[in-house]
Design an enzyme around this catalytic site. Sequence first.
Site, mmCIF file in Angstrom:
data_model
loop_
_atom_site.group_PDB
_atom_site.id
_atom_site.type_symbol
_atom_site.label_atom_id
_atom_site.label_comp_id
_atom_site.label_asym_id
_atom_site.label_seq_id
_atom_site.Cartn_x
_atom_site.Cartn_y
_atom_site.Cartn_z
ATOM 1 N N ASP A 90 -26.369 -8.233 -21.664
ATOM 2 C CA ASP A 90 -26.082 -6.954 -20.999
ATOM 3 C C ASP A 90 -27.407 -6.356 -20.534
ATOM 4 O O ASP A 90 -28.286 -6.061 -21.347
ATOM 5 C CB ASP A 90 -25.381 -6.002 -21.994
ATOM 6 C CG ASP A 90 -24.853 -4.729 -21.338
ATOM 7 O OD1 ASP A 90 -25.358 -4.356 -20.266
ATOM 8 O OD2 ASP A 90 -23.932 -4.110 -21.918
ATOM 9 N N ARG A 123 -21.224 1.445 -5.724
ATOM 10 C CA ARG A 123 -20.574 0.390 -6.511
ATOM 11 C C ARG A 123 -21.355 -0.928 -6.393
ATOM 12 O O ARG A 123 -21.462 -1.680 -7.352
ATOM 13 C CB ARG A 123 -19.131 0.199 -6.031
ATOM 14 C CG ARG A 123 -18.322 -0.808 -6.829
ATOM 15 C CD ARG A 123 -18.139 -0.413 -8.295
ATOM 16 N NE ARG A 123 -17.086 -1.180 -8.940
ATOM 17 C CZ ARG A 123 -16.665 -1.001 -10.182
ATOM 18 N NH1 ARG A 123 -17.214 -0.072 -10.944
ATOM 19 N NH2 ARG A 123 -15.695 -1.734 -10.692
ATOM 20 N N SER A 161 -18.636 1.019 -22.951
ATOM 21 C CA SER A 161 -19.479 1.643 -21.940
ATOM 22 C C SER A 161 -19.336 3.177 -22.012
ATOM 23 O O SER A 161 -19.505 3.747 -23.087
ATOM 24 C CB SER A 161 -19.088 1.068 -20.575
ATOM 25 O OG SER A 161 -20.072 1.281 -19.639
ATOM 26 N N HIS A 202 -22.952 -7.030 -18.778
ATOM 27 C CA HIS A 202 -22.268 -5.834 -19.279
ATOM 28 C C HIS A 202 -20.730 -5.934 -19.194
ATOM 29 O O HIS A 202 -20.028 -5.625 -20.156
ATOM 30 C CB HIS A 202 -22.768 -4.616 -18.504
ATOM 31 C CG HIS A 202 -22.124 -3.329 -18.892
ATOM 32 N ND1 HIS A 202 -22.289 -2.771 -20.137
ATOM 33 C CD2 HIS A 202 -21.294 -2.501 -18.207
ATOM 34 C CE1 HIS A 202 -21.592 -1.647 -20.199
ATOM 35 N NE2 HIS A 202 -20.983 -1.458 -19.057
ATOM 36 N N ASP A 203 -20.211 -6.373 -18.052
ATOM 37 C CA ASP A 203 -18.754 -6.419 -17.859
ATOM 38 C C ASP A 203 -18.044 -7.385 -18.809
ATOM 39 O O ASP A 203 -16.800 -7.402 -18.848
ATOM 40 C CB ASP A 203 -18.407 -6.790 -16.404
ATOM 41 C CG ASP A 203 -18.225 -5.564 -15.513
ATOM 42 O OD1 ASP A 203 -18.071 -4.452 -16.055
ATOM 43 O OD2 ASP A 203 -18.212 -5.733 -14.275
HETATM 44 C C1 LIG Z 1 -5.640 1.009 -10.038
HETATM 45 C C2 LIG Z 1 -6.685 0.244 -10.735
HETATM 46 O O1 LIG Z 1 -7.221 -0.735 -10.244
HETATM 47 S S1 LIG Z 1 -7.121 0.784 -12.226
HETATM 48 C C3 LIG Z 1 -8.680 0.409 -12.609
HETATM 49 C C4 LIG Z 1 -8.990 -1.043 -12.828
HETATM 50 N N1 LIG Z 1 -10.356 -1.160 -13.198
HETATM 51 C C5 LIG Z 1 -10.784 -0.785 -14.388
HETATM 52 O O2 LIG Z 1 -10.069 -0.388 -15.260
HETATM 53 C C6 LIG Z 1 -12.202 -0.893 -14.620
HETATM 54 C C7 LIG Z 1 -12.520 -2.072 -15.424
HETATM 55 N N2 LIG Z 1 -12.365 -3.301 -14.669
HETATM 56 C C8 LIG Z 1 -13.376 -3.803 -13.899
HETATM 57 O O3 LIG Z 1 -14.433 -3.238 -13.794
HETATM 58 C C9 LIG Z 1 -13.109 -5.086 -13.176
HETATM 59 O O4 LIG Z 1 -11.748 -5.172 -12.877
HETATM 60 C C10 LIG Z 1 -13.551 -6.340 -14.003
HETATM 61 C C11 LIG Z 1 -15.011 -6.222 -14.331
HETATM 62 C C12 LIG Z 1 -12.748 -6.461 -15.265
HETATM 63 C C13 LIG Z 1 -13.271 -7.585 -13.153
HETATM 64 O O5 LIG Z 1 -13.854 -7.431 -11.887
HETATM 65 P P1 LIG Z 1 -13.335 -8.285 -10.642
HETATM 66 O O6 LIG Z 1 -13.782 -7.617 -9.406
HETATM 67 O O7 LIG Z 1 -11.867 -8.509 -10.738
HETATM 68 O O8 LIG Z 1 -13.972 -9.703 -10.836
HETATM 69 P P2 LIG Z 1 -15.050 -10.520 -10.047
HETATM 70 O O9 LIG Z 1 -16.387 -9.925 -10.162
HETATM 71 O O10 LIG Z 1 -14.886 -11.911 -10.479
HETATM 72 O O11 LIG Z 1 -14.636 -10.399 -8.495
HETATM 73 C C14 LIG Z 1 -13.475 -10.983 -8.030
HETATM 74 C C15 LIG Z 1 -13.126 -10.417 -6.673
HETATM 75 O O12 LIG Z 1 -14.239 -10.569 -5.778
HETATM 76 C C16 LIG Z 1 -13.843 -11.439 -4.684
HETATM 77 N N3 LIG Z 1 -15.004 -12.244 -4.335
HETATM 78 C C17 LIG Z 1 -15.649 -13.129 -5.117
HETATM 79 N N4 LIG Z 1 -16.711 -13.641 -4.434
HETATM 80 C C18 LIG Z 1 -16.718 -13.050 -3.228
HETATM 81 C C19 LIG Z 1 -17.579 -13.142 -2.103
HETATM 82 N N5 LIG Z 1 -18.641 -13.942 -2.106
HETATM 83 N N6 LIG Z 1 -17.294 -12.389 -1.022
HETATM 84 C C20 LIG Z 1 -16.232 -11.549 -1.014
HETATM 85 N N7 LIG Z 1 -15.384 -11.399 -2.057
HETATM 86 C C21 LIG Z 1 -15.641 -12.145 -3.149
HETATM 87 C C22 LIG Z 1 -12.689 -12.261 -5.227
HETATM 88 O O13 LIG Z 1 -11.890 -12.784 -4.184
HETATM 89 C C23 LIG Z 1 -11.958 -11.236 -6.064
HETATM 90 O O14 LIG Z 1 -11.230 -10.399 -5.222
HETATM 91 P P3 LIG Z 1 -9.904 -9.602 -5.761
HETATM 92 O O15 LIG Z 1 -10.379 -8.649 -6.811
HETATM 93 O O16 LIG Z 1 -9.373 -8.904 -4.558
HETATM 94 O O17 LIG Z 1 -8.983 -10.644 -6.307
HETATM 95 N N1 LIG Z 2 -16.818 -2.192 -14.777
HETATM 96 C C1 LIG Z 2 -16.637 -0.935 -15.439
HETATM 97 C C2 LIG Z 2 -17.907 -0.156 -15.581
HETATM 98 C C3 LIG Z 2 -18.812 -0.708 -16.565
HETATM 99 O O1 LIG Z 2 -18.599 -0.200 -17.827
HETATM 100 C C4 LIG Z 2 -15.760 -0.008 -14.666
HETATM 101 O O2 LIG Z 2 -15.599 -0.194 -13.465
HETATM 102 O O3 LIG Z 2 -15.260 0.925 -15.272
#
Ligand SMILES: CC(=O)SCCNC(=O)CCNC(=O)[C@H](O)C(C)(C)COP(=O)(O)OP(=O)(O)OC[C@H]1O[C@@H](n2cnc3c(N)ncnc32)[C@H](O)[C@@H]1OP(=O)(O)O
Ligand SMILES: N[C@@H](CCO)C(=O)O
Length: 353
Positions: free
Chosen positions: A299, A212, A146, A328-329
Site C-alpha cells: 500500500d 480520480r 481507508s 491500497h485497493d
Molecule cells: C453505484 C456504485 O458504483 S457504488 C460504489 C462502488 N464503488 C465503491 O464502493 C468503492 C470501492 N470500489 C472501488 O474502488 C473499485 O470498484 C475497486 C477498487 C474495487 C475495483 O475497481 P475497478 O475499476 O472495477 O477495477 P480495475 O482497476 O481492474 O478496472 C477495471 C475497469 O477498467 C477498464 N480498463 C482496464 N484497462 C483499461 C484500459 N487500458 N483502458 C480503458 N479501460 C480499461 C476495464 O474494462 C474495467 O471497466 P469496467 O469497470 O467498466 O468493467
Molecule cells: N477505491 C476506494 C478508495 C480507496 O480507499 C474508493 O473508491 O472508495
Amino acid sequence: MNLESNYLIIEMAQESYTHEGTLELESGEKLKGFELTYTTQGHLTTAKDNVVWVIHALTGDANVQDWWGGLVGEDKFYDPSKHFIICANLLGSCYGSTNPLSTNPGSGNPYYYDFPSLTTRDLAKSLEALRIHLGITKIHTLIGGSLGGQVALEWAYLLGEQVKNTIILASNAKASPWIIGFNESQRMAIEADSTWGELHSEAGQKGLEAARAIAMISYRHPQDFAMKQSDQEEKLDNFRISSYLRYQGQKLAKRFNAYTYWVLSKAMDSHDIGRGRGGTEKVLSEIKSKILAIGVDRDLLFLKEESQFIVQFAKKGSYREIQSTLGHDAFLIEYEQLQYILSSFYLESNSEN
Ligand SMILES: CC(=O)SCCNC(=O)CCNC(=O)[C@H](O)C(C)(C)COP(=O)(O)OP(=O)(O)OC[C@H]1O[C@@H](n2cnc3c(N)ncnc32)[C@H](O)[C@@H]1OP(=O)(O)O
Ligand SMILES: N[C@@H](CCO)C(=O)O
C-alpha cells in the site's frame, strides 16, 4: 424498523434515518438536521450480540454487497443468516445521505459550497446518532477500510465497551502529510475546472475525472500497472495506462460529484484521533475493544507501518497483512486473504474469551 422481530430478514432492506436535532460539528459549524441512508441484512438475535457494522471508503455506499460482495452476503464470511449487518452511507456522501447537493434548510437551495466541513469525528458522531435511534447497544464487529477505517477508529473510541471487535483495514490513526498531499492535489484538479464555483450539480466534473486519475495512482502499486497496463507494441503515444486512468476518471464522474469528493477528502485529511485528547498514543491505549489492524504490504497510500502503529499502542491490538501487488485497493479485492485473516482473528479472539 422493528429490530426485535423474529421474522428472519435475509433480504437487504434500505432505510433512511432523519436526525431532527442540530449536529454540532468540530469546526464549530452546525448542521440543522441530517439524513443517513442505511441498509440492514439479517436479523438481530435476542441477545443483540451479532451486529456487524460496516463503514465504506471514500466513494462507497450503503449497499455493502455491491462493493464487498466477496465478504458480505449469503454463504459469505459475514452472512446475514448469522449476522445483523448494517452499513450507512456516510454523512456528506452522495448516495442518499445529506450532502452538498441536499437542500440547505436555511436558504431552500442546495448547499453547494456552503456545506459545512466535516471531520472523521463528525462522521462518527452521525453514525452514533443512528446507532442510538436503532437501539443497538452492542456492536460485535465494527469494520471499515481507508476512510471507513478512520471513521471506525474514531467511533470505536467513542463507543468504549459497546464495541467488541474493531477491524481497521488499510487505514491509520492520523492522516499523514503524504495522504493530505494526494488529496490536496486532487482538490487542485477540481479547482482548475473552470466550472468549479458555478452553482449547479455538474460543477467541477472534469476536475473530478482528473482527481480520480491522480487517486488511482495512489490506490495501486507500480507492479499492478506493469502487469495489467503495459503496452505490448512499441508506441510514442496513446499508452494503455493513459486510457485506463482516463476511463477510471470518467467512470467515477458518472456516479459521483465534485462537491462530495471535496467534503469527504477533507474529512480524511482532518483525521487525528488524538486531537484535543492528549495525543494519538494515549487515545489508542484508551480504546476498549479488540483492534485488528490489517495492512497491505504494498500500500503506497496508507502505509502498512501506519496500521502497525495502531496496534503498537492499542491495549488489545493485533496486526495482519495482505500481500498484494494491487496496493491500497487490495482491501476491496483480495477476498481469500481477507477471509483467512478474519477467520484466524476470530478464532484467536474466541479462544481468549
Ligand atoms: C453505484 C456504485 O458504483 S457504488 C460504489 C462502488 N464503488 C465503491 O464502493 C468503492 C470501492 N470500489 C472501488 O474502488 C473499485 O470498484 C475497486 C477498487 C474495487 C475495483 O475497481 P475497478 O475499476 O472495477 O477495477 P480495475 O482497476 O481492474 O478496472 C477495471 C475497469 O477498467 C477498464 N480498463 C482496464 N484497462 C483499461 C484500459 N487500458 N483502458 C480503458 N479501460 C480499461 C476495464 O474494462 C474495467 O471497466 P469496467 O469497470 O467498466 O468493467
Ligand atoms: N477505491 C476506494 C478508495 C480507496 O480507499 C474508493 O473508491 O472508495
